[in-house]
Design a protein around this motif. Structure first.
Motif: not given
Length: 260
Positions: A169-174, A176-178
């Motif tokens: 979930a954390y890396y998916t969110h990152q 999305m930020q990129a």
């Protein structure tokens, strides 16, 4: 306008139906309460496994079910459901009634638009999550979305499990930020959520879920903000897609397949 509709009929309706007939799947629209209950049981099984939750009444159902159109993809040989989604047509001023509005501030941002189709509750059986089933499902949705609903825009939410899946979930969110500018939309969450940095992670945790990847390949725009859906134990991201662009992508894909 008539010429454009005829072009869509030629490029979508007949070729897809012909191809589906010889494929491993068969597509259908749910027409009765018995079919809806079967789809709800399928959703319950998939979401319980995918998000690690239990439904209060033992069945995934909500008030939206009775105003939506429901589509399923079945295994051609066993007849069991392997993929599902539901659709509902809105005009911009009606977006306050949409599922997405519960989580994202879309009414003011998109309220000026017409013929918006919300797609939701999409789920796929684990053994069919390579991407092919989703593609077949989408191909069969297009004739109704374009010709019957005359949709101009598609909206919805795409989700990833949070608790028990913190690293991914954390890396998916990152990711999305990129997102590059063309792949992100400025829609804000009703209450933005930032997943914490995980205590540990594996290399495979850096892969985004398949449905995220499918939407991005369809040139959808995803929100950078996430909404935490406590009931479903997941982070939701808003999805926006121009139907005209979607149609062009699939016409091109069909031509490439014909020339292969």
């Amino acid at each position: 306008m008539l010429d454009k509709l005829n072009q869509y009929r030629q490029n979508f309706a007949f070729p897809f139906q012909k191809k589906a007939a010889g494929a491993a799947y068969k597509f259908e629209w749910i027409e009765d309460l018995q079919g809806l209950q079967e789809a709800q049981r399928f959703r319950t099984a998939q979401f319980s496994q995918q998000f690690g939750i239990q439904f209060e009444a033992g069945l995934d159902q909500d008030l939206y079910d009775f105003s939506c159109q429901h589509a399923v993809l079945r295994d051609k040989w066993s007849n069991e459901i392997v993929a599902y989604t539901r659709l509902k047509l809105f005009q911009g001023h009606e977006l306050y009634q949409s599922y997405s509005h519960q989580e994202f501030k879309i009414a003011d941002e998109l309220g000026h638009l017409e013929n918006i189709v919300e797609i939701g509750r999409t789920c796929v059986h684990p053994r069919c999550r390579s991407g092919k089933a989703l593609s077949v499902l989408w191909l069969n949705l297009l004739p109704k979305v374009i010709l019957e609903m005359r949709a101009k825009h598609l909206i919805g939410c795409v989700s990833i499990r949070l608790q028990g899946n913190e690293a991914r979930a954390y890396y998916t969110h990152q990711r999305m930020q990129a997102l590059p500018e063309h792949a992100r939309c400025g829609i804000q969450a009703q209450q933005a959520f930032e997943p914490p940095y995980p205590q540990y992670s594996l290399q495979q945790d850096e892969r985004i879920p398949k449905l995220f990847d499918v939407y991005l390949k369809m040139q959808a725009q995803l929100s950078q903000q996430a909404f935490y859906d406590e009931a479903f134990n997941c982070l939701d991201y808003f999805v926006y897609l121009e139907v005209g662009q979607l149609a062009k992508n699939f016409i091109l894909q069909k031509k490439m397949m014909a020339n292969a």
